[in-house]
Structures are given as C-alpha cells and as structure tokens.
Scaffold this motif. Structure first.
Motif, mmCIF file in Angstrom:
data_model
loop_
_atom_site.group_PDB
_atom_site.id
_atom_site.type_symbol
_atom_site.label_atom_id
_atom_site.label_comp_id
_atom_site.label_asym_id
_atom_site.label_seq_id
_atom_site.Cartn_x
_atom_site.Cartn_y
_atom_site.Cartn_z
ATOM 1 N N SER A 275 7.748 27.990 131.323
ATOM 2 C CA SER A 275 8.873 28.927 131.465
ATOM 3 C C SER A 275 10.185 28.397 130.908
ATOM 4 N N TYR A 277 10.826 26.927 128.273
ATOM 5 C CA TYR A 277 10.927 27.156 126.833
ATOM 6 C C TYR A 277 11.513 28.531 126.517
ATOM 7 N N HIS A 278 11.608 29.394 127.521
ATOM 8 C CA HIS A 278 12.040 30.769 127.290
ATOM 9 C C HIS A 278 13.340 31.118 128.002
ATOM 10 N N LYS A 290 15.544 26.837 125.832
ATOM 11 C CA LYS A 290 15.447 27.782 124.725
ATOM 12 C C LYS A 290 16.487 27.542 123.643
ATOM 13 N N GLU A 302 6.688 24.154 122.731
ATOM 14 C CA GLU A 302 5.734 24.787 123.639
ATOM 15 C C GLU A 302 4.305 24.664 123.125
ATOM 16 N N ASP A 323 0.744 34.201 127.583
ATOM 17 C CA ASP A 323 1.823 35.186 127.683
ATOM 18 C C ASP A 323 1.615 36.136 128.856
ATOM 19 N N MET A 367 12.624 39.275 130.187
ATOM 20 C CA MET A 367 11.835 38.225 129.536
ATOM 21 C C MET A 367 10.349 38.479 129.774
ATOM 22 N N HIS A 371 7.148 39.025 127.100
ATOM 23 C CA HIS A 371 5.859 38.316 127.158
ATOM 24 C C HIS A 371 4.702 39.307 127.203
#
Length: 807
Positions: A275, A277-278, A290, A302, A323, A367, A371
């Motif tokens: 998570s 990474y986003h 991010k 990632e 995802d 977000m 995904h």
C-alpha cells in the motif's frame, strides 16, 4: 534479536529513555501489587519501572524495566468492546505457536485470563531490544544499501509467515479454512453502512462515491481468489511499523501487534505491505512512497518487492491478483476511517485528529477504485514473467510453472505416457470401443475387463492422476503435453485416471472440499474406485447463460432440498457412479448479485428423489458405459454439510474448475487431430486412385500442409493459455482460454473431416476412430460454453483494450 535480559551497556539508557515510550497515560495506570506473586514467579523484580508505548497500540501496552530485566505487558482496554476485538488471548497463542518457526516473534512468558487482577486479561513477553521505524521511507536508516536489505527481509518474513504449516503449528482451528475475503468484505461493508447511517443521523451531507463503488464491486470480483490451498496464517495488520529490526543489522528481530491475526488469504497481508507504494509521503497517517525516488533511497520498487515475496513462496497468483487485494485493503481502511469520521461528527471521536483522519476515507476509496479498474483491465501487472505481450517470445519456452522445483521429470513423464499408450492402450482400443458399440445392453454398460490390468500397470509406473498438480507436481503446461498424448485414443485418459468429468470434480473437491467430503468422495475417486458426475446444464433454459439456471436449493433446517431437471450430465449412467455435484440457484438469495446466487452440493447417486431418466446420444453414440444422462432431482434432501465451499460460491468454484479443464479438453483435441493426420497420410501412402497415390494429389497435400499449420498453431495457443494459468490462475488467462475454446474444436473438426474424406467410407465407420473424433470435436464447440459466447467475450475485451489505448 530476542533478548530476555539486556546488555549491561544499555541498561541505564533503557531505564530512562526507552524508545517510543512515555509515562503511563491517565486512566491507564497499573497496580502491579496485584500481580506481585506472578511477577516474582517470572523472575521479574518488584521494583520495575513502568512506561507505556506511544505508537499505534489499540491494546494498552507497557514496558516493565529494571536494571536486569525488561518485559512487555499487553492487556485488553477497559470498557465496552466490540465483539471479537482486542483478543489478547489470540495474540499470546499465535506468538507462542510461531516461536519454534522461522517467523521472528517475542518470547511470551505468561498469559493471564483472570480479568480480576488488572481489570482485563493480559499477557507478558520478553522485551526485544531493537530499532523501530515509524516511516516506511526509513529516514533514520544510514544508507541506501541497508534500506534495500530491510525491504528484502520484510518480504522474506512475510513469506515465512505464509509458508508456516498452521496445522503442524497447532493453529488449525485459529480461523476458517476459506472464505476470509468474502467474510471480511461483509464485515467492512457493514461498518461502512453504519457510518453512512451515522452521517444521516447527524444531518451531515457526506458523499463517498468510491466507497459506494467498491462495496458493490468487491463481492463480484471475489471468484477464483479463495480456496483451501490459499489459506495461510495472516497477520492482518502487517506493516513496517509493526516490525522491530535488529539494531546491528537489517534483519527483522520481531513482528508484533498480532491483534487481527487469523487464518485467511495471504494476499491481504501482501497488499498491506504494498500500500505505501500508492500513497504520497506527505499524506497524514498514511504517509507512503508514491512521490519519492525509491531507487535513490535504496528501497525496491513494487514490482521488485513483490518478486522477492513470490520467489520465497512460489505463489505467482498473489502477484497476479494483487490489485484486487489492494482494492480490498483500501476499502477496509476507508471503512475504518469513515467510522472515525462519523464519530468525530457525532462528537465522540477517540482523538483530536479524528475528523482529519476520517476525511482520508475519500482518498483511500478513490485509490481503491483505481486498483479495481486496473485489476479488470490489466490483471497480472506485477507477474514476474510478464503478460500476454510476451506470450510467444523466444524467452518463453512453455517449460515449467512457477514451482520452486519439480518432483518429476515432466519430459520423461510425457515420453512414458506416449510409450504406454502405443504399447498397451492402442492395441485394445477397438475391442474396448466395440463392446460399447455392439455388445449386449448388459455388456455395453459395463467397464471392459481389458482396461483393469492397464490401469494397475499405469499406477505402478506412477502415471496416475497426472492432471492434479498437488499429486503429480506437474504444471498445466507440463500436464497439457501429456493430455495431448492421451487424446490420441478415445480410451487414453481413462487408463491414467485423467478422464472428464472426474478430473474436474476431483479438482473441486481438492480445492474446496472439507476433510470429510474429501475422505468420502475424493480419495475413492483418485483411486478410481467410484465415478462422479457434474450436474449443471438444464434442458428448459438457454444454458449458454448459466445465470438462467432454474434448479433450486432450499434451506430447510439443517438440510438442503434440491429440485430441478439436468441433462448432458456425463458419467450419469456409469455403473460405478456414486455421486453428483449439483449446481443450483439458492432459493432465498434473490437479493444477491447474479453470480452469488448459486451453490454446489454433493448428492449421492442413491438419494431419494434422484431419477436418471435416460442417456442422451451424440450423433447416435450412447458413449456407454459413461453416458450423458438426463436426470430429474425431485425434492432431494441432503445435509447442509453437503455444500461445497460456501453458499453462493457456485460460480467462483465453476470457474476454478473450468479453467484447467478447458486446457485438458483442447490438448486432447490436438492429440485427436494429430492422430487423424497420421492416419490420413498413412492411408494416402497406401491407396491409389487414377494412377497415383492419394497422398500425391494436390488437394490432399494442401490439406496435409494446412493441417500441420493448424495443429501447431493451436498447440502454441493452448500452451500459452496453460502458461498464463500457471503464472496467475484461471482468471489471469480468461481471454486466452476463450480463444482456444473457439479455435481448437474448429481446427480439430477440419482436420478430422479432411482425414475422413481421404479414408472415404471407412472414415465414417467403426473401423477408424475418426467418426468418434469428429463427434467429440463438435461436442466441444458447445461444452463449457458455446463458441459464440466466447467470441463475444473476446470481442468485448479487445474493444476495452483498444479504447483504453486511445484514452
């Protein structure tokens, strides 16, 4: 490093400045005099200094330190609690159970169930002298190299946790064996709905379209993700700030905060680790990676991080489905924060930051929607071996699956199967088939005695149940090559216990059956002591759309009542048939999404109300002794324990069953086409007409050439689909499976039809297998979905992909 006592050079520092601690907060005081005898029995001095951890503790957590010892005491909070929350007894239990494993956990020295001592139950473990990192960017780590090592070790520890044999660890009853994602989705949907009601009650106009989208999307995206093989221990809140790191190295010294641990789907844990990474580093509470240059920091991207995890577990399907799990994680946290926000509006939030934290719910749900859309449009973006674009490249050899190692030589096994087929099976093929074609009624509906010794020999050679990876160790690619060889004979699969529909039913029971169901049905099926049938297709509706299914399943106390007519139920007339897998619509689930209304149920052949009405012929063939039956289920009663998986799982189980099954069907058709071409060329070389060999006529040489092109093209297409299943499961290969389902039966029909033409009248008779081959090729243009349905799906996916390119 787990320490029961502290190094002498550190003792004075620990007494006054334990990291991440403060004095005990008001209302959280401990009266240690009440547990003085207990502390004494644990060799903990009575003059300990008590401090309290500051960060992220829903259960009050204290440090009991002295010049010689240091321990942690963790207890339930006081007051009214949510049912099942703050289960410190489960925390203590799992930490004790994991201590002998490779998962680093503190050493629990005592669990105390008596709430009368300190107001609530508690447990004590040895303090771990280690470093703590609140930020996943690791700003306090000295070098990029150390950051890289830390992330590698985090991935390795997560893999160690998910590789633990929970049964051997004594945790077989720590949670349900499957259905974790479905249950969690319901839990957090209910919490979000409660928050919405709280907003309405407070007169607040709070809109969160992302959460509304995810609450509808998640239940329908669940199929293919859950099965017993994907059940592991899950931490439930695994993050870098719930890990402690050896202060002299980058290794994980301990994983803590096991409050949400249970048996579940490992993808939920992997998504939590991914998570950051986003989310941007500046985001309050959720600060991530991010907007940072992770390469300069030494933190793996990632893709690399997930690759480290996959290398350690061999679970490529997790990288494919990540995802979905990220969408689920976003929904879960969004629901939590929506609740926090609702409490802040009502004026009873638990912290001053509640309103700000609650507003993050909209960010998270947005977000999550991204995904979800990525999962639908580009599944498998993190697969180590790439997506469909690399499907036919030179580096892709269609060799092995993502298994760490193969327990058998797959190429040698394929050669063994071919030698066995040529030496033992083909010589008796005509005699076995003629018993079904021309024997008396009694003879036709019995297994040929010629097959029994061949089956015993196949078992002795280990050429048995090759279709099931858990038994054979073979990937779909590897078994596919064997299935092609078996397909060269109409009785080939039977000899190796790789015949449909038993293979699909064995896969269902292996993946979704309870231990009791497996003992009663799976074990004897794998020994070919019994036979099974799959009752899905119905005569009175368009079964190309399975949501039309009319057969019903009604719950009546602790029993299920089944009603409906089924047909084309292969094996339905077999003399050794012992049970059906019946798929029907749940009578009381009309409020559920269309693909959550159906269930699968195990039905004994001799159950009251089961009427096998007749065998259906295929171009005149009855296919004795197996038969394709029409069956009436009239108020058939079975116990509720006969459900496979859970109520509503029917479609997800069907898709898991059909993915590999379509590979098997198509590879067998390729074997049929290969043998047809061989027979046609041999016939052409032996027969003359108008002064030359049949094989010399241009019309026939053109047929031979086109057939070779067709067969080899289809083989590559099928192996490509098999490879995609091996990399990420059947859902990863939906487009490829649909394409081979259209392409291969049509190819086989062309090749068999042309071969029959070269044989003339003999090609239509029982003297060759060609007529029966043709019948099977035509059947498989309908079985498992007609070609038109697959073509429609292929087109829709292509349109979505092309339109996405133009955006």
């Amino acid at each position: 490093m787990l320490a029961s006592s502290l190094r002498s050079g550190m003792r004075r520092r620990l007494l006054s400045t334990l990291p991440n601690t403060s004095s005990v907060r008001s209302g959280h005081e401990l009266d240690l005099s009440k547990i003085s005898p207990l502390l004494q029995s644990l060799s903990i001095p009575s003059d300990v200094t008590v401090s309290q951890f500051k960060h992220g503790q829903s259960n009050p957590t204290y440090v009991l330190s002295s010049p010689s010892t240091c321990h942690v005491l963790r207890k339930k909070p006081s007051g009214k609690l949510l049912r099942g929350a703050h289960a410190v007894d489960r925390e203590a239990r799992i930490m004790k159970a994991l201590k002998p494993t490779a998962v680093p956990v503190p050493n629990v020295v005592h669990y105390e169930p008596d709430a009368g001592l300190l107001g609530t139950e508690f447990y004590i473990y040895e303090y771990v002298e280690a470093d703590f990192h609140k930020s996943c960017a690791l700003p306090n780590v000295a070098s990029a190299g150390l950051r890289s090592e830390i992330y590698d070790n985090v991935a390795a520890v997560a893999a160690e946790l998910h590789n633990v044999d929970f049964e051997a660890a004594g945790l077989g009853d720590f949670g349900k064996p499957q259905g974790y994602l479905a249950r969690q989705t319901k839990v957090w949907t209910a919490q979000y709905d409660a928050a919405k009601e709280a907003f309405k009650a407070a007169g607040a106009d709070v809109e969160n379209p992302g959460m509304d989208y995810l609450r509808e999307w998640l239940p329908q995206a669940l199929p293919d993700l859950e099965c017993p093989e994907m059940t592991t221990i899950v931490h439930g809140d695994i993050r870098i700030d719930n890990m402690l790191f050896d202060e002299n190295s980058s290794s994980v010294a301990a994983v803590v905060d096991w409050e949400l641990s249970t048996l579940g789907h490992p993808g939920a844990d992997l998504a939590l680790l991914c998570s950051p990474y986003h989310t941007p580093s500046s985001m309050p509470i959720l600060g991530g990676l991010k907007d940072l240059n992770v390469g300069e920091l030494g933190i793996p991207d990632e893709h690399t991080f997930v690759g480290k995890y996959v290398d350690a577990t061999g679970s490529t399907s997790l990288s494919h489905d990540l995802d979905f799990h990220l969408a689920f994680a976003s929904f879960r946290m969004g629901s939590i924060l929506a609740g926090v926000y609702a409490r802040s509006i009502a004026g009873n939030a638990s912290s001053a930051d509640a309103q700000q934290a609650g507003k993050l719910s909209s960010f998270l749900s947005g977000m999550g929607v991204e995904h979800a859309k990525t999962y639908e449009k580009s599944p498998g973006r993190l697969n180590k071996l790439g997506g469909a674009g690399a499907a036919l490249g030179g580096a892709r050899a269609f060799s092995s699956s993502a298994r760490a190692s193969a327990p058998r030589d797959a190429a040698a096994t394929r050669d063994q199967v071919e030698a066995f087929l040529n030496e033992h099976v083909l010589p008796v093929e005509t005699a076995v088939l003629n018993q079904g074609y021309f024997g008396t009624k009694e003879e036709a509906w019995k297994e040929s005695v010629l097959l029994d010794p061949l089956k015993e020999k196949a078992k002795e050679l280990g050429l048995w149940n090759l279709f099931l990876p858990a038994v054979s160790g073979m990937s779909n690619v590897e078994y596919g090559k064997c299935a092609e060889v078996m397909g060269r004979s109409l009785i080939g699969s039977e000899v190796f216990n790789c015949q449909a529909p038993d293979t699909g039913n064995m896969e269902v029971l292996h993946m979704f059956g309870t231990p009791e169901q497996q003992a009663e049905y799976l074990t004897p099926l794998m020994n070919q002591e019994i036979r099974s049938a799959f009752a899905m297709t119905e005569p009175f509706v368009a079964s190309s759309d399975a949501t039309n299914m009319e057969a019903t399943i009604t719950v009546d106390g602790d029993e299920l009542v089944l009603d409906g007519r089924k047909w084309w139920t292969s094996n339905g007339c077999h003399p050794d048939l012992k049970f059906f897998i019946f798929m029907g619509r749940d009578a009381d689930c009309e409020d559920q999404p269309p693909h959550r209304r159906h269930s699968m149920v195990l039905v004994p052949r001799d159950a009251v109300g089961v009427d096998v009405m007749r065998p259906l012929t295929v171009f005149g063939y009855e296919d004795a002794p197996h038969g394709h039956a029409e069956i009436n289920f009239d108020k058939v009663r079975v116990p509720a324990s006969a459900v496979v998986g859970n109520i509503g799982d029917g479609f997800s189980i069907a898709q898991a069953r059909l993915g590999p099954g379509r590979i098997h069907h198509c590879m067998r058709l390729i074997g049929m086409a290969e043998r047809s071409l061989e027979l046609a060329i041999k016939r052409g070389d032996e027969r003359e007409a108008f002064g030359k060999k049949l094989s010399e006529f241009q019309s026939n040489t053109t047929f031979f050439a086109k057939s070779r092109i067709d067969i080899d093209s289809c083989r590559l297409m099928v192996l490509n689909a098999a490879q995609k299943i091996d990399e990420g499961g059947a859902k990863n290969a939906r487009q490829e499976i649909a394409m081979i389902k259209v392409m291969v039966p049509a190819m086989a029909k062309r090749v068999v039809d042309g071969s029959m033409q070269i044989f003339g009248g003999a090609g239509l008779s029982q003297d060759t297998p060609l007529a029966h081959f043709y019948a099977w090729a035509r059947v498989l243009e309908l079985a498992d979905g007609p070609s038109e349905v697959h073509l429609d799906g292929i087109a829709k996916q292509e349109l979505r992909m092309q339109r996405k390119k133009r955006e």
